[in-house]
Design a protein around this motif. Sequence first.
Motif, PDB file in Angstrom:
ATOM      1  N   GLY A 155     -26.981   0.215 -36.821  1.00  0.00           N
ATOM      2  CA  GLY A 155     -27.841  -0.272 -37.889  1.00  0.00           C
ATOM      3  C   GLY A 155     -29.100  -0.935 -37.384  1.00  0.00           C
ATOM      4  O   GLY A 155     -30.090  -1.039 -38.104  1.00  0.00           O
ATOM      5  N   PHE A 156     -29.055  -1.382 -36.134  1.00  0.00           N
ATOM      6  CA  PHE A 156     -30.231  -2.064 -35.598  1.00  0.00           C
ATOM      7  C   PHE A 156     -31.092  -1.179 -34.721  1.00  0.00           C
ATOM      8  O   PHE A 156     -32.109  -1.609 -34.199  1.00  0.00           O
ATOM      9  CB  PHE A 156     -29.801  -3.323 -34.832  1.00  0.00           C
ATOM     10  CG  PHE A 156     -29.415  -4.426 -35.761  1.00  0.00           C
ATOM     11  CD1 PHE A 156     -28.078  -4.708 -36.013  1.00  0.00           C
ATOM     12  CD2 PHE A 156     -30.383  -5.171 -36.418  1.00  0.00           C
ATOM     13  CE1 PHE A 156     -27.718  -5.719 -36.894  1.00  0.00           C
ATOM     14  CE2 PHE A 156     -30.035  -6.181 -37.309  1.00  0.00           C
ATOM     15  CZ  PHE A 156     -28.690  -6.456 -37.532  1.00  0.00           C
ATOM     16  N   LEU A 157     -30.706   0.084 -34.568  1.00  0.00           N
ATOM     17  CA  LEU A 157     -31.557   1.015 -33.834  1.00  0.00           C
ATOM     18  C   LEU A 157     -32.739   1.384 -34.707  1.00  0.00           C
ATOM     19  O   LEU A 157     -32.627   1.488 -35.908  1.00  0.00           O
ATOM     20  CB  LEU A 157     -30.785   2.293 -33.494  1.00  0.00           C
ATOM     21  CG  LEU A 157     -29.561   2.162 -32.601  1.00  0.00           C
ATOM     22  CD1 LEU A 157     -28.857   3.508 -32.511  1.00  0.00           C
ATOM     23  CD2 LEU A 157     -29.968   1.689 -31.213  1.00  0.00           C
ATOM     24  N   LYS A 158     -33.876   1.611 -34.044  1.00  0.00           N
ATOM     25  CA  LYS A 158     -35.043   1.988 -34.844  1.00  0.00           C
ATOM     26  C   LYS A 158     -35.073   3.504 -34.988  1.00  0.00           C
ATOM     27  O   LYS A 158     -35.661   4.204 -34.163  1.00  0.00           O
ATOM     28  CB  LYS A 158     -36.326   1.504 -34.142  1.00  0.00           C
ATOM     29  CG  LYS A 158     -36.426   0.009 -34.000  1.00  0.00           C
ATOM     30  CD  LYS A 158     -37.511  -0.566 -34.918  1.00  0.00           C
ATOM     31  CE  LYS A 158     -37.712  -2.050 -34.654  1.00  0.00           C
ATOM     32  NZ  LYS A 158     -36.907  -2.847 -35.582  1.00  0.00           N
ATOM     33  N   LEU A 159     -34.409   3.982 -35.991  1.00  0.00           N
ATOM     34  CA  LEU A 159     -34.332   5.427 -36.190  1.00  0.00           C
ATOM     35  C   LEU A 159     -35.139   5.822 -37.421  1.00  0.00           C
ATOM     36  O   LEU A 159     -35.269   5.034 -38.336  1.00  0.00           O
ATOM     37  CB  LEU A 159     -32.882   5.847 -36.411  1.00  0.00           C
ATOM     38  CG  LEU A 159     -31.898   5.580 -35.266  1.00  0.00           C
ATOM     39  CD1 LEU A 159     -30.479   5.846 -35.751  1.00  0.00           C
ATOM     40  CD2 LEU A 159     -32.228   6.451 -34.080  1.00  0.00           C
ATOM     41  N   PRO A 160     -35.679   7.053 -37.420  1.00  0.00           N
ATOM     42  CA  PRO A 160     -36.292   7.518 -38.669  1.00  0.00           C
ATOM     43  C   PRO A 160     -35.230   7.524 -39.773  1.00  0.00           C
ATOM     44  O   PRO A 160     -34.045   7.717 -39.502  1.00  0.00           O
ATOM     45  CB  PRO A 160     -36.755   8.945 -38.356  1.00  0.00           C
ATOM     46  CG  PRO A 160     -36.159   9.288 -37.051  1.00  0.00           C
ATOM     47  CD  PRO A 160     -35.774   8.040 -36.354  1.00  0.00           C
ATOM     48  N   ASP A 161     -35.673   7.309 -41.004  1.00  0.00           N
ATOM     49  CA  ASP A 161     -34.724   7.043 -42.082  1.00  0.00           C
ATOM     50  C   ASP A 161     -33.649   8.113 -42.220  1.00  0.00           C
ATOM     51  O   ASP A 161     -32.477   7.805 -42.347  1.00  0.00           O
ATOM     52  CB  ASP A 161     -35.461   6.871 -43.414  1.00  0.00           C
ATOM     53  CG  ASP A 161     -34.504   6.458 -44.508  1.00  0.00           C
ATOM     54  OD1 ASP A 161     -34.435   7.129 -45.546  1.00  0.00           O
ATOM     55  OD2 ASP A 161     -33.789   5.448 -44.311  1.00  0.00           O
TER      56      ASP A 161
END
Lengths: 107, 559, 253
Positions: A36-42
């Motif tokens: 949940g804290f990874l910066k992933l595209p939506d």
Amino acid sequence: MATHHHEEHTHAQPVSFYAKTLWVLMALLVVTVWAGFLKLPDWLGITVALTIAVTKATIVIMNFMHVRFSSKLAWLFAGAGFFWLIIMFAFAFADYASRHWEPVQGW
Amino acid sequence: MATITAQTGTERVNYLNVRTTVASWLLTLDHKRIGILYLLGITFFFFLGSLAAATIRLELATPKGDLLSSDTYNKMFTIHGVLMIFFFLIPSIPASFGNFVLPMMIGARDVAFPRLNLLSWYFFMIGGMLATIALLKGGIDTGWTFYTPYSSAFAKGEVSLAIVGVFLAGFSSIFTGINFLVTIHKMRAPGMTWFRLPLFVWAMYATSLIQVLGTPVVAITLLLVAVERSFGIGIFDPNRGGDPILFQHLFWFYSHPAVYIMILPAMGVISEVIATFSRRRVFGYHFVAFSSLAIAIIGFLVWGHHMFSTGQSIYASILFSFLTFLVAIPSAIKTFNWMATIWKGRVHWEAPLIYALGFLGLFVIGGLTGLHLGSLATDVHLTDTYFVVAHFHYVMVGGATMGYMAALHYWWPKMTGRMYPQSWAKLAALMVFVGFNLTFFPQFILGYMGMPRRYHSYPEEWWALNLLSSAGASILGLGYLLPAVYLVWSLKYGRIAEKNPWGARGLEWEAVDTLPHPHNFERTPIVTRPAYDYAHPEEPTAIFPAPRPAYVGGGGKDG
Amino acid sequence: MSVREAELHLIEHGREVPHLGEQYETIEQQNDAYTIGMWAFIVQEVLFFGGLFAGYAVYRFKYLYEFVAAHHTLSVVFGALNTFVLLVSSYTMARAVRAAMRQQHKEQFKYLLWTIFFASIFMVNKYFEYSAKYHHQLIPNQSYSAEEVIHHNHLKVENGMVDLGARKVSLEEFTGRTKLFFSFYFIMTGLHGLHVLVGIIVLAILAVRAYSDYIRKIPHADYMPVEMVGLYWHFVDIVWIFLFPLLYLMGGQ
């Protein structure tokens, strides 16, 4: 009338079965929070989150809810509910997702 | 259980006389009594809904809106829809005749969950009472479809109360569906394999699938509307970022399959009646059985055809339109199979068959006109006109209600032990058929010419057709009143019915007494023949083994 | 089963146990019926919550930035803690069912109490979460204010326009759309909480029965009620398994 109590066959498993299941679910909870804290595209974030959630749900259904040991009918009923949910999502999104595609002449 | 063979005077013990206190009825666990209780409730709400219909047709008999204000008219068509759909059509056949006859047809003593069955009746009655109170307290004018944001943000009146009533009826429907699914899976007598089941049972199975899978969605959707009204928590209000089309998606996800909840049981009845009165097994049994399932499943994939003109994406609309054409196919398959069953059968022209034949003709018209509406180009012109009104009345009244009347006249002797006068029954059936067509066929023409629905007045040029429609409605009403009279009359004065007055095959006719025993069968049957085995009349459908020893601790089921 | 075997079975089997219903032939039939009946009920619950998830999905798709901004005001700690607590309660519930199946009523009673305990912790956490929302005026009724969302995300508001990075929206739209997020948050977690509460009540009834079976040393009690309530309880857990990531963990945009 002789009531012969044949020992009822139940789904009861050894304690270790349930304990191991809990550990696996805990581990997946940790993965959920970390992901949940990874910066992933939506779209990717959703896919990862839902995949983990579906995995956890499947484990709960198979092990805690004993579907692993149940009749095919129980499997069918369990599956049908989730499948129908997919239908509702898919067709509603067919509308929303396609609204901004190439406009049709005069529409 | 001594009562199995006890005689009180000359009267055999049956499900009506085994205990006669009020408590024994209100706390009954007997599926037959619950079926009767439902029958009474359903009849009451049908009557109320009919009053609303009469008011509507009275207003529309003249072009000016002179009988009712437009607000009052809106309330009339709303309550007509709400009562007829949620409190008559949806429960009609499943809850009354399904409850009564289904366990017998499969050789069971009762349904899987008798207490849940009773609870579902209470939910239905309380829900219906709440909806009636909402009506008495001034009514609601949102239309039975409760479209937002009008229903959630602007409408005055007892919308939330009516929603609670519908919500409860919804759960009544869900519980009935759960009960029937489990009953059919688990309570079939030995030898009653899936493909020996009467087609009515297949129809009830398919109906129950829809009830369980679809109803909860409309339940949560209406709950959201009530929450939005009561707490100002906006979900569908555009002023607050909400999307009214989302409401329609969620609403129609149930409400389209709901129409199959209404028609599938009627189709099941038609299968039974046509087989009995043609003295032939239903042609293409497997096709008819699988068609029921196909209708139930494909019926979930077409709901967007109610939303073609709402701004729904054209691509989604194309998809829904294609699937709408697809769902017509299994219905057509059934119709052809029924016709093939009657063809070259030994036809007995009794009242149930008259209703069934009426069903065939009217359902075909109603179904075909659904294709006009499912087709994108024509729907643009026909949507929200009287064409739609005519279409759905053809399938719901000409179809489902005719099926209900057929069932009522078919199983009446089994339920009450009395026969009704055949000539009156046939006359009533004909009146319904004629009155119905007079009422609703003109509405196809009116809709084609552009008359919009849900208006209390209309231009002068449409007066003649509207007057014709209203005149037809009075004949239709009379046609429905007649059975109320002669059926009630028959309870006291009708000829005593024998066990199998129609000479039909099936466990409920061959193996269960007219005025059934509380447990239906004294001994569990073992089924040895397929359904509708008219080709081998000398072989009974089931055999009965030697009696079981009496068991200990079996209490009564009533009160 | 052949016709002859069916005949023999019917003759030999009487009412095997006191809790066998009249409409059933054998206890296996009854237990099977209850199991798939309960699953049918769960299926409809899936569709019931499913409608809410579908609505949430649509709005999240439409108003992604506003929803992400709004969700940052939720406490991941509380959410994760609640997930942990419910998973443990599923474990204790499974242990209670196991004990019931093995007619070990004391253990059954103990694990039912543990399940109630963890469920209650969940509800207490919910209370803290909801109170916090109330204090920050995030309850989505007339008194809602997007102030906390703006403040928490350090968003710039200029000329009545909220700067969301990729785009700007009017304050009015921003307020409406974030309010929509909270509408779903409260309705979904509220409905779920209601199911937890009902579960606690039913579990308490089962616990009383388990204790009574223990005291009276009932040898062949009906374990099906516990198993079926177990199915319900695991379903409630599964709903939260989906709610937690979708509401609390939106991807660190």
